[in-house]
Scaffold this active site. Structure first.
Site, PDB file in Angstrom:
ATOM      1  N   LYS A  51      -7.572  31.639  -5.444  1.00 29.24           N
ATOM      2  CA  LYS A  51      -7.445  31.636  -3.908  1.00 29.24           C
ATOM      3  C   LYS A  51      -6.500  31.237  -3.118  1.00 29.24           C
ATOM      4  O   LYS A  51      -6.895  29.408  -3.271  1.00 29.24           O
ATOM      5  CB  LYS A  51      -8.378  32.369  -3.346  1.00 29.24           C
ATOM      6  CG  LYS A  51      -8.804  32.766  -2.251  1.00 29.24           C
ATOM      7  CD  LYS A  51      -9.006  34.616  -1.891  1.00 29.24           C
ATOM      8  CE  LYS A  51      -9.033  34.430  -0.676  1.00 29.24           C
ATOM      9  NZ  LYS A  51      -7.731  35.801  -0.621  1.00 29.24           N
ATOM     10  N   GLY A  56     -10.361  23.989  -4.015  1.00 30.65           N
ATOM     11  CA  GLY A  56     -10.237  23.459  -4.737  1.00 30.65           C
ATOM     12  C   GLY A  56      -8.507  23.659  -5.077  1.00 30.65           C
ATOM     13  O   GLY A  56      -8.027  22.882  -5.392  1.00 30.65           O
ATOM     14  N   CYS A  57      -8.437  25.101  -4.670  1.00 31.22           N
ATOM     15  CA  CYS A  57      -6.665  25.146  -5.119  1.00 31.22           C
ATOM     16  C   CYS A  57      -6.399  24.561  -4.271  1.00 31.22           C
ATOM     17  O   CYS A  57      -4.782  23.671  -4.504  1.00 31.22           O
ATOM     18  CB  CYS A  57      -7.315  26.207  -4.835  1.00 31.22           C
ATOM     19  SG  CYS A  57      -8.425  27.943  -5.671  1.00 31.22           S
ATOM     20  N   THR A  58      -6.257  23.613  -3.302  1.00 31.98           N
ATOM     21  CA  THR A  58      -5.260  23.754  -2.259  1.00 31.98           C
ATOM     22  C   THR A  58      -5.275  21.751  -2.959  1.00 31.98           C
ATOM     23  O   THR A  58      -4.317  21.531  -2.740  1.00 31.98           O
ATOM     24  CB  THR A  58      -6.454  22.930  -0.169  1.00 31.98           C
ATOM     25  OG1 THR A  58      -5.967  24.931  -0.297  1.00 31.98           O
ATOM     26  CG2 THR A  58      -5.296  22.404  -0.317  1.00 31.98           C
ATOM     27  N   ALA A  61      -2.322  22.593  -5.933  1.00 31.36           N
ATOM     28  CA  ALA A  61      -1.395  22.462  -5.816  1.00 31.36           C
ATOM     29  C   ALA A  61      -0.726  21.633  -4.829  1.00 31.36           C
ATOM     30  O   ALA A  61      -0.203  20.709  -4.812  1.00 31.36           O
ATOM     31  CB  ALA A  61      -1.073  23.978  -4.918  1.00 31.36           C
TER      32      ALA A  61
END
Length: 165
Positions: A51, A56-58, A61
């Site tokens: 998401k 974690g995704c930030t 990325a």
């Protein structure tokens, strides 16, 4: 469509929607990953994340963005994939100054092809969620590395080490 196994995994030939920023403008492309790879001399790192704008995704990325030149020097383009909308991707790119392309897979076609949607136990509730995964294809389209259930923090460093050897 039969799901490929990791052993025979290839890039799919169907179109997907890619979002990227160029000179403060967003470009939305309908691309075919197999054709895209055939038209470059680079390999491709395709990573799946749950998401936009989550911790974690930030982290993942922004780490890919900060190591973008190192991956390019090794001959790889990087594309992130999630089930988020094009609009969500635009906000994510802007908010975190991301320099990687993102695929909006709202119909989950790419996620299903790579078999990255699995049952997850969230606080005792079983839900279907996207499992953080990465797939590396060489310039000829051969799968050279695959990892599922990876940890976001530090993965780019580990992947750079793998690709450099």
């Amino acid at each position: 469509m039969a799901k490929p196994t990791t052993e025979n995994l290839t890039l799919p030939a169907f179109p997907v929607t890619m979002v990227r920023e160029l000179d403060k403008h967003f470009i939305h492309d309908e691309i075919n990953l197999k054709e895209m790879l055939a038209n470059t001399n680079k390999g491709l790192i395709l990573y799946f994340y749950p998401k936009d704008n989550t911790p974690g995704c930030t982290t993942q990325a922004t780490e890919f963005t900060s190591h973008l030149n190192e991956f390019a020097d090794l001959g790889y383009d990087i594309i992130g994939v999630s089930r988020d909308s094009v609009e969500s991707h635009e906000k994510f790119i802007t908010k975190h100054n991301l320099h990687i392309a993102l695929i909006s897979d709202t119909d989950e076609k790419l996620c299903q092809y790579f078999d990255v949607i699995k049952e997850k136990n969230m606080y005792g509730n079983i839900t279907l969620g996207l499992v953080r995964s990465a797939f590396v294809f060489d310039a000829d389209g051969n799968l050279t590395h695959a990892q599922r259930n990876l940890r976001a923090k530090g993965y780019t460093d580990r992947l750079l080490e793998i690709l450099a050897n």
